[in-house]
Design an enzyme around this catalytic site. Structure first.
Site, PDB file in Angstrom:
ATOM      1  N   CYS A   1      -0.487  -8.354   1.905  1.00 38.15           N
ATOM      2  CA  CYS A   1      -0.429  -9.696   2.494  1.00 38.15           C
ATOM      3  C   CYS A   1      -0.823  -9.677   3.968  1.00 38.15           C
ATOM      4  O   CYS A   1      -1.350 -10.665   4.488  1.00 38.15           O
ATOM      5  CB  CYS A   1       0.957 -10.307   2.319  1.00 38.15           C
ATOM      6  SG  CYS A   1       2.305  -9.317   3.020  1.00 38.15           S
TER       7      CYS A   1
ATOM      8  N   HIS B   1       6.948 -10.354   4.793  1.00 43.43           N
ATOM      9  CA  HIS B   1       5.768 -10.935   4.161  1.00 43.43           C
ATOM     10  C   HIS B   1       4.960 -11.709   5.199  1.00 43.43           C
ATOM     11  O   HIS B   1       5.522 -12.309   6.120  1.00 43.43           O
ATOM     12  CB  HIS B   1       6.222 -11.870   3.028  1.00 43.43           C
ATOM     13  CG  HIS B   1       5.105 -12.488   2.257  1.00 43.43           C
ATOM     14  ND1 HIS B   1       4.158 -11.743   1.590  1.00 43.43           N
ATOM     15  CD2 HIS B   1       4.770 -13.797   2.052  1.00 43.43           C
ATOM     16  CE1 HIS B   1       3.301 -12.568   0.986  1.00 43.43           C
ATOM     17  NE2 HIS B   1       3.648 -13.802   1.269  1.00 43.43           N
TER      18      HIS B   1
END
Length: 520
Positions: free
Chosen positions: A168, A471
């Site tokens: 990510c 994330h």
């Protein structure tokens, strides 16, 4: 590597009815139901999550070894080792006994057959999804580019990037760079380069993170990825070819660990710059220089040799001014930069109690002011004064001598304390348009009326508590509409939501440059 365990571990039929329904890239772990980094066992077709999600794929392999250790291995048990699994997004194959990626196949080519079957399932699911959306759009009075799904607004024209296992941090940077218009357009207009030889021509190449290949081009794979992101032909793109090149030339980013998005961005821009200087992507050096000539020569900032589109768009120049406090001698040094790393002032870092919620909010201007303010260097940073002939106390101040077309501001949210790298979770208020950089310029009187004004183009956000976990997502504006990029999911959002984000990296575009790009 050549894996010796395929014959005893790859036991499922290529078109096994045991596979779950839906697209393989969105299959869920049979234990925790996570759809991040799904892997399918090539012995029993069960699906589990990767080692950097909850590690159930590896645990599935480890659990299968216990009966083999406690009992005499029968011929049947020898064939059921659950050693080899396949990534449901990139279709790379991994052997847990070898602890490495696999490049060979069984005598019957079962691995490639499973791979092709998963690809067909993915394509079928995508086609069915597109058909369903098209039908809904035909019967809807909504904007032809938007579709309401489960209460959120999904962007039809924007393309997501599949997460290939804690990637990510790469996806957020790639989506942000794809929305720096002048930068993106340059790469999309470069001629395509075919790197495959005759043996692989016409076939899709499945790279792994341990393969070797000297004939790779970061510029070419970056170009292909940018072209795929806004062509509107798919909802999600799998960038394994680009990531393979990244993993080859930037070993720091190999594996499935979460990495720092800012560090990746710096490595990426530096390597693109170096490759463009050498013309390694198959385009001659003269052709690259000719492309660069379309960018104003006065706006180029050279870093490590000749200018490229990287330095022409992101390159600025800092003046570092140091004054000796003993004799008053002034030293000036000019440093090129591609981004500015800003501290969040210490008075805003401490966690607030409920009765402090209405206190002053940290702003981007506070961070910029902290960066450019005059400061006295501490005892560990004594300046070597050439007049005094020894290290002396001194002051330091930064001025911006030249602003870039795209101003990248990195907020330093991760700090070392003792042996830990902690995150500063302070909200920093930032403008979506009209960031005025004139007061930080060395010679503001020589700048034009709009040359110091910047509008926000993209924001990278880190969710979580540490740099090695959490994330990354990104917000970016495209044709006046804000999008939220969360790996393969892309949703339309609004300015209010963007403004509330706890930014990690901010990409601003010079208003003058944006106006010029719109005229082209």
């Amino acid at each position: 590597m050549e894996c010796p365990h395929l014959s005893s571990s790859v036991c499922i039929a290529p078109d096994s009815a045991k596979f779950p329904n839906g697209s393989p890239s969105s299959w869920c772990c049979s234990v925790c139901r996570s759809n991040k980094s799904p892997w399918v066992c090539l012995t029993c077709s069960s699906v589990h999550c990767g080692r950097y999600v909850n590690g159930h794929a590896k645990k599935h392999y480890e659990d299968a070894q216990i009966p083999l250790l406690n009992h005499k291995r029968s011929e049947k048990q020898e064939k059921a080792q659950h050693t080899v699994c396949m990534d449901c997004s990139s279709y790379s194959t991994y052997c847990y006994r070898c602890d490495d990626f696999v490049v060979n196949d069984t005598k019957l080519g079962l691995v490639q057959k499973v791979r092709e079957h998963l690809q067909n399932l993915e394509n079928s699911a995508f086609t069915a999804d597109r058909h369903r959306k098209r039908k809904l759009l035909e019967n809807s009075s909504l904007n032809s580019k938007l579709l309401k799904v489960n209460g959120s607004t999904t962007a039809i024209c924007a393309t997501g990037l599949r997460n290939l296992g804690n990637t990510c941090f790469m996806n957020a940077i790639l989506q942000s760079l794809s929305n720096i218009e002048q930068f993106c357009c340059y790469f999309k207009e470069l001629p395509a380069v075919e790197l495959r030889n005759g043996k692989t021509a016409g076939r899709r190449t499945y790279h792994t993170r341990s393969q070797g290949d000297s004939n790779v081009s970061l510029v070419e794979e970056f170009r292909k990825t940018l072209c795929a992101l806004w062509q509107g032909s798919q909802t999600a793109f799998s960038p394994e070819s680009l990531f393979y090149v990244v993993w080859k030339i930037m070993p720091n980013f190999r594996g499935y660990q979460q990495q720092d998005a800012h560090e990746f961005m710096r490595y990426l821009l530096d390597h693109l710059h170096l490759e463009l200087q050498g013309g390694f992507n198959g385009v001659s050096r003269s052709a690259i220089l000719q492309e660069n000539s379309t960018l104003s020569a006065s706006n180029k900032c050279c870093i490590n040799g000749a200018s490229t589109v990287v330095t022409a768009i992101f390159g600025g120049i800092l003046q570092n001014e140091v004054n000796c406090l003993i004799c008053g001698t002034e030293s000036r040094k000019f440093d090129p930069f591609l981004d500015l790393s800003l501290d969040i002032p210490s008075q805003f870092r401490s966690k607030r109690s409920k009765n402090q919620e209405n206190g002053p909010v940290c702003s981007l201007r506070d961070c910029l002011r902290s960066f450019t303010d005059l400061e006295e260097l501490d005892e560990t940073e004594l300046y070597m004064c050439h007049k005094c002939k020894k290290k002396q106390k001194s002051t330091k101040k930064f001025w911006i001598q030249k602003l870039p077309k795209a101003l990248c501001l990195h907020l330093k949210r991760f700090h070392w304390t003792a042996y830990l790298r902690n995150k500063v979770d302070t909200y920093v208020q930032f403008p979506l348009r009209g960031l005025d950089m004139k007061c930080y310029l060395l010679e503001p009187e020589n700048s034009g009326p709009d040359s110091c004004l910047y509008d926000l183009a993209a924001v990278v956000v880190h969710h979580g508590s540490g740099v090695g976990s959490g994330h990354y997502t990104a917000y970016a504006v495209h044709e006046g509409r804000w999008f939220h990029f969360n790996d393969s999911t892309v949703t339309v959002t609004d300015e209010e939501t963007v403004g509330k984000a706890k930014a990690y990296i901010l990409f601003y575009v010079e208003r003058q440059a944006r106006a010029g790009a719109e005229k082209l």
